[in-house]
Write a protein that holds these residues in place. Structure first.
Motif, PDB file in Angstrom:
ATOM      1  N   VAL A  32      -7.572  -0.885 -19.880  1.00 46.97           N
ATOM      2  CA  VAL A  32      -8.935  -0.549 -20.280  1.00 46.97           C
ATOM      3  C   VAL A  32      -9.103   0.961 -20.372  1.00 46.97           C
ATOM      4  O   VAL A  32      -9.653   1.491 -21.348  1.00 46.97           O
ATOM      5  CB  VAL A  32      -9.958  -1.140 -19.293  1.00 46.97           C
ATOM      6  CG1 VAL A  32     -11.360  -0.654 -19.622  1.00 46.97           C
ATOM      7  CG2 VAL A  32      -9.891  -2.653 -19.307  1.00 46.97           C
ATOM      8  N   ARG A  33      -8.585   1.657 -19.383  1.00 47.82           N
ATOM      9  CA  ARG A  33      -8.725   3.112 -19.389  1.00 47.82           C
ATOM     10  C   ARG A  33      -7.976   3.726 -20.574  1.00 47.82           C
ATOM     11  O   ARG A  33      -8.471   4.661 -21.210  1.00 47.82           O
ATOM     12  CB  ARG A  33      -8.214   3.704 -18.078  1.00 47.82           C
ATOM     13  CG  ARG A  33      -8.435   5.201 -17.980  1.00 47.82           C
ATOM     14  CD  ARG A  33      -8.659   5.666 -16.571  1.00 47.82           C
ATOM     15  NE  ARG A  33      -9.549   6.797 -16.516  1.00 47.82           N
ATOM     16  CZ  ARG A  33      -9.959   7.362 -15.390  1.00 47.82           C
ATOM     17  NH1 ARG A  33      -9.573   6.857 -14.217  1.00 47.82           N
ATOM     18  NH2 ARG A  33     -10.773   8.388 -15.400  1.00 47.82           N
ATOM     19  N   ALA A  34      -6.811   3.191 -20.872  1.00 46.58           N
ATOM     20  CA  ALA A  34      -6.057   3.689 -22.023  1.00 46.58           C
ATOM     21  C   ALA A  34      -6.832   3.440 -23.314  1.00 46.58           C
ATOM     22  O   ALA A  34      -6.881   4.307 -24.210  1.00 46.58           O
ATOM     23  CB  ALA A  34      -4.689   3.014 -22.082  1.00 46.58           C
ATOM     24  N   GLY A  35      -7.451   2.263 -23.422  1.00 42.17           N
ATOM     25  CA  GLY A  35      -8.232   1.951 -24.614  1.00 42.17           C
ATOM     26  C   GLY A  35      -9.431   2.864 -24.766  1.00 42.17           C
ATOM     27  O   GLY A  35      -9.736   3.329 -25.872  1.00 42.17           O
ATOM     28  N   LEU A  36     -10.109   3.151 -23.654  1.00 46.33           N
ATOM     29  CA  LEU A  36     -11.272   4.035 -23.711  1.00 46.33           C
ATOM     30  C   LEU A  36     -10.870   5.473 -24.030  1.00 46.33           C
ATOM     31  O   LEU A  36     -11.602   6.190 -24.715  1.00 46.33           O
ATOM     32  CB  LEU A  36     -12.037   3.970 -22.392  1.00 46.33           C
ATOM     33  CG  LEU A  36     -12.792   2.663 -22.139  1.00 46.33           C
ATOM     34  CD1 LEU A  36     -13.346   2.635 -20.711  1.00 46.33           C
ATOM     35  CD2 LEU A  36     -13.928   2.495 -23.145  1.00 46.33           C
ATOM     36  N   THR A  37      -9.700   5.879 -23.553  1.00 45.99           N
ATOM     37  CA  THR A  37      -9.206   7.218 -23.893  1.00 45.99           C
ATOM     38  C   THR A  37      -8.953   7.326 -25.390  1.00 45.99           C
ATOM     39  O   THR A  37      -9.315   8.320 -26.035  1.00 45.99           O
ATOM     40  CB  THR A  37      -7.914   7.524 -23.113  1.00 45.99           C
ATOM     41  OG1 THR A  37      -8.197   7.472 -21.708  1.00 45.99           O
ATOM     42  CG2 THR A  37      -7.379   8.898 -23.479  1.00 45.99           C
ATOM     43  N   LEU A  38      -8.340   6.286 -25.964  1.00 44.72           N
ATOM     44  CA  LEU A  38      -8.111   6.271 -27.413  1.00 44.72           C
ATOM     45  C   LEU A  38      -9.442   6.243 -28.161  1.00 44.72           C
ATOM     46  O   LEU A  38      -9.590   6.887 -29.208  1.00 44.72           O
ATOM     47  CB  LEU A  38      -7.254   5.065 -27.778  1.00 44.72           C
ATOM     48  CG  LEU A  38      -6.882   4.900 -29.257  1.00 44.72           C
ATOM     49  CD1 LEU A  38      -6.193   6.151 -29.803  1.00 44.72           C
ATOM     50  CD2 LEU A  38      -5.991   3.674 -29.443  1.00 44.72           C
ATOM     51  N   TYR A  39     -10.404   5.514 -27.636  1.00 45.96           N
ATOM     52  CA  TYR A  39     -11.749   5.451 -28.226  1.00 45.96           C
ATOM     53  C   TYR A  39     -12.353   6.851 -28.284  1.00 45.96           C
ATOM     54  O   TYR A  39     -12.955   7.250 -29.287  1.00 45.96           O
ATOM     55  CB  TYR A  39     -12.612   4.525 -27.364  1.00 45.96           C
ATOM     56  CG  TYR A  39     -13.754   3.826 -28.058  1.00 45.96           C
ATOM     57  CD1 TYR A  39     -13.523   2.913 -29.088  1.00 45.96           C
ATOM     58  CD2 TYR A  39     -15.066   4.023 -27.638  1.00 45.96           C
ATOM     59  CE1 TYR A  39     -14.571   2.229 -29.681  1.00 45.96           C
ATOM     60  CE2 TYR A  39     -16.120   3.352 -28.226  1.00 45.96           C
ATOM     61  CZ  TYR A  39     -15.868   2.447 -29.254  1.00 45.96           C
ATOM     62  OH  TYR A  39     -16.921   1.766 -29.837  1.00 45.96           O
ATOM     63  N   ASP A  40     -12.194   7.604 -27.193  1.00 48.10           N
ATOM     64  CA  ASP A  40     -12.683   8.986 -27.156  1.00 48.10           C
ATOM     65  C   ASP A  40     -12.001   9.842 -28.217  1.00 48.10           C
ATOM     66  O   ASP A  40     -12.648  10.634 -28.915  1.00 48.10           O
ATOM     67  CB  ASP A  40     -12.438   9.608 -25.783  1.00 48.10           C
ATOM     68  CG  ASP A  40     -13.233   8.955 -24.669  1.00 48.10           C
ATOM     69  OD1 ASP A  40     -14.262   8.315 -24.966  1.00 48.10           O
ATOM     70  OD2 ASP A  40     -12.820   9.069 -23.500  1.00 48.10           O
ATOM     71  N   VAL A  41     -10.692   9.680 -28.344  1.00 45.96           N
ATOM     72  CA  VAL A  41      -9.925  10.480 -29.306  1.00 45.96           C
ATOM     73  C   VAL A  41     -10.367  10.164 -30.734  1.00 45.96           C
ATOM     74  O   VAL A  41     -10.600  11.069 -31.542  1.00 45.96           O
ATOM     75  CB  VAL A  41      -8.411  10.221 -29.140  1.00 45.96           C
ATOM     76  CG1 VAL A  41      -7.618  10.873 -30.278  1.00 45.96           C
ATOM     77  CG2 VAL A  41      -7.927  10.742 -27.792  1.00 45.96           C
TER      78      VAL A  41
END
Length: 505
Positions: free
Chosen positions: A110-119
């Protein structure tokens, strides 16, 4: 909106483009086309946003779940449009914090997905995601059982039906001729090409032809039925996917933030604070092969949503807590696999006789889909003009600070609670003053419309006089949301609205 004047124009003029369908796609195509200098007509069989476009999860977002399928371009586009739509309609598109609660695991994915979402959303002005401790979660979402904290990220929400009307009204004010409750019954052909549409006016029982150089079929889940008016036995473009939502009282599910919850089928369930002290919960995603009209939420679908959300609540919901339910069909582009795995990318195709069909897509990305569709229209007209929608403010667009303080003063002068001001702003924007003016001119319109809801009678009157509402459902289900936020489905307001509709005819 003067429907009679628009009908005269539709019958008398020859348009550059005629749009069939008054959902977000059709309204968007009409707006994009008229801003490019084309003459535009639009007809809608029922009411603006009466189909799929009023039955969404009310979100303007990139779509976290599309990351699971690596549809990065689609997510990036959605995150870009989120900011564009804020500019176009700041009163309707509202930034909203979302919590992804953590229960006993580290949620690395989830955290990896949200980081990509931010990018992918870089430059949009939205805050990056952050880790929220359990104590803060309990403050912002007290309905949740004890968590190990949560991830917070930001997206936006809207009133989908109001957004559709704002787009349609902006097209109207820029010169388009539009009419609801007018159905396409066939095509007019000129030298083997589609050159117009035969129309049935459901109000007057009259029929007439609308002539146009190009016709766009933007009827959502009904595009195949419209295509069949031209050629029987056409190959299916749309594969309907059913989604349902339930509405509960905010007193039964207390949360200031929206919530996103994983589901057993690999999707997400959204829990979104909505208007009139309610919370919206949904959605499902399942193949559907039944009748396209009057789709309803079935008991087993409702129970599935309750089961998913109750896993995370300290005080589980029951059937008795449900204020309302609604169901809609997504017009997914026909292809194999499960509907939940089907891409939301739009399809735009041109038939041998020149009919342009636009389908698929999602609420957030209505504008790019409209741009692509009008690009196809321009090819048929052998002309060129750039889209202007991303630089256009919709009707009602205004800053909160420029409307609400002045509105509070006027409300107090009328003896009304100034707490109405923010609510009116997020429904009408700068047009709030026109609504309040009705109450000043006719004091009975300052009275409540429904005993359990905050709406003023002036709001229903404004829907009838200005917003093209022709039926009780137009008023209570779409211009307002009384039908979905009261246990009686808005019935307590029906007689009064019926009387005002009769007076208006």
């Amino acid at each position: 909106m003067d429907r009679s004047a628009n009908l005269v124009r539709l019958a008398d003029e020859t348009f550059d483009v005629l749009v069939i369908g008054g959902g977000i796609t059709g309204a968007g195509v009409a707006l994009d086309a008229v801003l490019r200098g084309l003459s535009v007509g639009l007809i809608e069989r029922d009411d603006f946003a009466s189909g799929t476009s009023s039955k969404s999860s009310k979100l303007i977002h990139g779509g976290l779940r599309y990351l699971q399928r690596l549809h990065l371009g689609q997510v990036r586009q959605g995150l870009h449009e989120r900011r564009v739509l804020e500019f176009m309609a700041p009163h309707l598109v509202r930034r909203t914090p979302f919590l992804f609660p953590r229960f006993g695991s580290r949620n690395i994915g989830v955290r990896a997905g949200l980081t990509l979402y931010d990018v992918l959303g870089a430059g949009s002005g939205y805050s990056h995601h952050r880790l929220v401790r359990r104590g803060e979660v309990a403050v912002h979402a007290p309905a949740l059982r004890e968590t190990n904290g949560a991830f917070e990220y930001w997206d936006a929400r809207t009133d989908d039906a109001r957004l559709v009307w704002a787009v349609a009204q902006t097209a109207l004010e820029n010169g388009a001729a539009i009419a609801n409750h007018c159905a396409a019954t066939g095509f007019v052909h000129i030298e083997g090409r589609v050159g117009g549409v035969s129309v049935y006016d459901g109000e007057t029982d009259a029929t007439f032809d609308v002539r146009a150089r190009v016709v766009v079929n933007a009827t959502g889940i009904w595009v195949d039925a419209v295509r069949a008016l031209e050629h029987k036995g056409v190959e299916r473009d749309v594969r309907p996917s059913k989604g349902i939502h339930i509405v509960v009282s905010a007193s039964r599910l207390r949360t200031e933030s929206a919530l996103i919850l994983p589901t057993p089928d690999g999707r997400f369930l959204f829990v979104v604070p909505w208007e009139n002290d309610t919370v919206l919960i949904g959605t499902t995603d399942a193949d559907y092969d039944g009748p396209l009209d009057d789709v309803v939420a079935e008991p087993d679908e409702v129970e599935w949503i309750l089961a998913v959300v109750n896993r995370v609540l300290s005080d589980p919901l029951s059937d008795g807590d449900i204020v309302a339910t609604f169901a809609g069909l997504r017009p997914l582009v026909a292809q194999g696999g499960r509907t939940k795995d089907v891409s939301r990318k739009p399809l735009i195709e041109v038939s041998s006789s020149g009919l342009i069909t636009a389908t698929g897509g999602k609420l957030t990305a209505w504008r790019p889909m409209a741009v692509r569709t009008v690009d196809h229209v321009l090819r048929g007209l052998d002309t060129h003009a750039k889209s202007k929608t991303d630089r256009t403010r919709l009707v009602g667009a205004a800053a909160y600070e420029g409307v609400v303080p002045a509105l509070e003063v006027v409300l107090e002068d009328l003896g009304l609670d100034k707490a109405h001001a923010p609510r009116l702003y997020h429904r009408y924007g700068s047009q709030s003053s026109q609504v309040v003016r009705l109450a000043r001119e006719e004091p009975t319109l300052a009275e409540p419309l429904h005993p359990a809801l905050p709406y003023l009678r002036a709001e229903a009157e404004f829907a009838i006089r200005t917003e093209g509402a022709r039926t009780i459902d137009d008023v209570l289900a779409r211009r307002l949301r009384a039908s979905l936020t009261s246990r009686d489905g808005g019935a307590a307001a029906s007689d009064w609205v019926r009387g005002r509709l009769i007076l208006a005819t």
